[in-house]
Motif scaffolding. Structure first.
Motif, PDB file in Angstrom:
ATOM      1  N   ARG A 193     -23.849  12.284  42.253  1.00  0.00           N
ATOM      2  CA  ARG A 193     -24.323  11.659  41.017  1.00  0.00           C
ATOM      3  C   ARG A 193     -23.222  11.563  39.954  1.00  0.00           C
ATOM      4  N   CYS A 194     -22.074  11.032  40.371  1.00  0.00           N
ATOM      5  CA  CYS A 194     -20.905  10.895  39.500  1.00  0.00           C
ATOM      6  C   CYS A 194     -20.717   9.419  39.143  1.00  0.00           C
ATOM      7  N   ASP A 195     -21.044   9.065  37.907  1.00  0.00           N
ATOM      8  CA  ASP A 195     -20.910   7.671  37.469  1.00  0.00           C
ATOM      9  C   ASP A 195     -19.475   7.169  37.580  1.00  0.00           C
ATOM     10  N   GLY A 196     -18.523   7.993  37.158  1.00  0.00           N
ATOM     11  CA  GLY A 196     -17.121   7.580  37.237  1.00  0.00           C
ATOM     12  C   GLY A 196     -16.689   7.333  38.670  1.00  0.00           C
ATOM     13  N   CYS A 197     -17.118   8.214  39.587  1.00  0.00           N
ATOM     14  CA  CYS A 197     -16.776   8.039  41.006  1.00  0.00           C
ATOM     15  C   CYS A 197     -17.350   6.734  41.540  1.00  0.00           C
ATOM     16  N   ILE A 198     -18.603   6.467  41.196  1.00  0.00           N
ATOM     17  CA  ILE A 198     -19.239   5.219  41.638  1.00  0.00           C
ATOM     18  C   ILE A 198     -18.449   4.027  41.103  1.00  0.00           C
ATOM     19  N   GLY A 199     -18.106   4.064  39.829  1.00  0.00           N
ATOM     20  CA  GLY A 199     -17.377   2.950  39.232  1.00  0.00           C
ATOM     21  C   GLY A 199     -16.003   2.740  39.837  1.00  0.00           C
ATOM     22  N   PHE A 200     -15.193   3.798  39.875  1.00  0.00           N
ATOM     23  CA  PHE A 200     -13.823   3.658  40.371  1.00  0.00           C
ATOM     24  C   PHE A 200     -13.781   3.280  41.857  1.00  0.00           C
ATOM     25  N   HIS A 201     -14.637   3.897  42.672  1.00  0.00           N
ATOM     26  CA  HIS A 201     -14.590   3.614  44.108  1.00  0.00           C
ATOM     27  C   HIS A 201     -15.212   2.256  44.439  1.00  0.00           C
ATOM     28  N   THR A 202     -16.217   1.833  43.675  1.00  0.00           N
ATOM     29  CA  THR A 202     -16.769   0.492  43.881  1.00  0.00           C
ATOM     30  C   THR A 202     -15.728  -0.556  43.517  1.00  0.00           C
ATOM     31  N   GLU A 203     -15.046  -0.351  42.406  1.00  0.00           N
ATOM     32  CA  GLU A 203     -14.001  -1.295  42.006  1.00  0.00           C
ATOM     33  C   GLU A 203     -12.917  -1.378  43.083  1.00  0.00           C
ATOM     34  N   ALA A 204     -12.486  -0.232  43.584  1.00  0.00           N
ATOM     35  CA  ALA A 204     -11.467  -0.217  44.640  1.00  0.00           C
ATOM     36  C   ALA A 204     -11.967  -0.935  45.883  1.00  0.00           C
ATOM     37  N   LEU A 205     -13.222  -0.712  46.234  1.00  0.00           N
ATOM     38  CA  LEU A 205     -13.781  -1.344  47.436  1.00  0.00           C
ATOM     39  C   LEU A 205     -13.872  -2.857  47.291  1.00  0.00           C
ATOM     40  N   ILE A 206     -14.247  -3.323  46.119  1.00  0.00           N
ATOM     41  CA  ILE A 206     -14.291  -4.772  45.885  1.00  0.00           C
ATOM     42  C   ILE A 206     -12.889  -5.353  46.096  1.00  0.00           C
TER      43      ILE A 206
ATOM     44  N   TYR B 241     -20.742  -0.291  34.669  1.00  0.00           N
ATOM     45  CA  TYR B 241     -19.689   0.437  35.373  1.00  0.00           C
ATOM     46  C   TYR B 241     -18.279  -0.004  34.976  1.00  0.00           C
ATOM     47  N   PRO B 242     -18.038  -1.280  34.703  1.00  0.00           N
ATOM     48  CA  PRO B 242     -16.707  -1.618  34.183  1.00  0.00           C
ATOM     49  C   PRO B 242     -16.410  -0.908  32.852  1.00  0.00           C
ATOM     50  N   ASP B 243     -17.433  -0.769  31.982  1.00  0.00           N
ATOM     51  CA  ASP B 243     -17.239  -0.041  30.728  1.00  0.00           C
ATOM     52  C   ASP B 243     -17.014   1.447  30.985  1.00  0.00           C
ATOM     53  N   ILE B 244     -17.788   2.016  31.904  1.00  0.00           N
ATOM     54  CA  ILE B 244     -17.640   3.433  32.230  1.00  0.00           C
ATOM     55  C   ILE B 244     -16.218   3.717  32.704  1.00  0.00           C
ATOM     56  N   THR B 245     -15.714   2.901  33.632  1.00  0.00           N
ATOM     57  CA  THR B 245     -14.374   3.169  34.161  1.00  0.00           C
ATOM     58  C   THR B 245     -13.292   2.898  33.116  1.00  0.00           C
ATOM     59  N   ARG B 246     -13.516   1.906  32.272  1.00  0.00           N
ATOM     60  CA  ARG B 246     -12.547   1.609  31.206  1.00  0.00           C
ATOM     61  C   ARG B 246     -12.477   2.794  30.224  1.00  0.00           C
ATOM     62  N   ASN B 247     -13.638   3.319  29.831  1.00  0.00           N
ATOM     63  CA  ASN B 247     -13.669   4.447  28.898  1.00  0.00           C
ATOM     64  C   ASN B 247     -13.075   5.703  29.539  1.00  0.00           C
ATOM     65  N   LEU B 248     -13.417   5.948  30.788  1.00  0.00           N
ATOM     66  CA  LEU B 248     -12.853   7.110  31.478  1.00  0.00           C
ATOM     67  C   LEU B 248     -11.343   6.983  31.625  1.00  0.00           C
ATOM     68  N   SER B 249     -10.868   5.786  31.909  1.00  0.00           N
ATOM     69  CA  SER B 249      -9.423   5.579  32.033  1.00  0.00           C
ATOM     70  C   SER B 249      -8.710   5.920  30.734  1.00  0.00           C
ATOM     71  N   ALA B 250      -9.306   5.534  29.608  1.00  0.00           N
ATOM     72  CA  ALA B 250      -8.710   5.867  28.308  1.00  0.00           C
ATOM     73  C   ALA B 250      -8.715   7.377  28.102  1.00  0.00           C
ATOM     74  N   ASN B 251      -9.815   8.029  28.450  1.00  0.00           N
ATOM     75  CA  ASN B 251      -9.893   9.484  28.307  1.00  0.00           C
ATOM     76  C   ASN B 251      -8.911  10.181  29.245  1.00  0.00           C
ATOM     77  N   LEU B 252      -8.757   9.652  30.446  1.00  0.00           N
ATOM     78  CA  LEU B 252      -7.825  10.241  31.405  1.00  0.00           C
ATOM     79  C   LEU B 252      -6.379  10.105  30.929  1.00  0.00           C
ATOM     80  N   LYS B 253      -6.086   9.010  30.224  1.00  0.00           N
ATOM     81  CA  LYS B 253      -4.744   8.825  29.678  1.00  0.00           C
ATOM     82  C   LYS B 253      -4.416   9.975  28.728  1.00  0.00           C
ATOM     83  N   HIS B 254      -5.365  10.333  27.897  1.00  0.00           N
ATOM     84  CA  HIS B 254      -5.154  11.451  26.973  1.00  0.00           C
ATOM     85  C   HIS B 254      -5.060  12.776  27.728  1.00  0.00           C
TER      86      HIS B 254
END
Length: 116
Positions: A60-73, A5-18
């Motif tokens: 079933r959204c991997d990005g949602c799970i990653g970003f919201h879990t990170e925020a919750l931590i 999930y850290p990789d998923i959110t990191r990759n999505l963040s890069a894609n979102l930047k574009h």
């Protein structure tokens, strides 16, 4: 577990930047919506993030799970609070949510292991 999930959110963040460069008005509007929805009101930010996690699991959204879990931590969610939301997502989403709930627990473990 093949997902990181850290990789998923990191990759999505890069894609979102574009994406922000391609459609700035839409992405700025979405960011404004997110900020308004997450502001403390009758519910605090942690409660709202718990709701978002439950929805992310049930859809079933991997990005949602990653970003919201990170925020919750970062907001200090406890394992018990996290498990309660996972249980509700399973209840509301059935079998597919059970599979993604297992992934959400893995995301919790991964983000919990990252030092601040």
């Amino acid at each position: 577990m093949d997902k990181s999930y850290p990789d998923i959110t990191r990759n999505l963040s890069a894609n979102l930047k574009h994406l922000r460069k391609e459609i700035p008005e839409v992405t700025q509007a979405f960011s404004g919506l997110a900020g308004a929805a997450l502001r403390d009101g009758a519910l605090d930010k942690k409660t709202k993030e718990l709701i978002a996690l439950g929805i992310g699991i049930s859809t079933r959204c991997d990005g949602c799970i990653g970003f919201h879990t990170e925020a919750l931590i970062k907001l200090g969610v406890t394992r018990d609070e996290f498990r309660d939301v996972v249980g509700m997502a399973i209840y509301m989403g059935g079998g597919p949510s059970l599979m993604y709930a297992a992934d959400a627990m893995a995301a919790f473990e991964q983000y919990s292991a990252i030092p601040d």
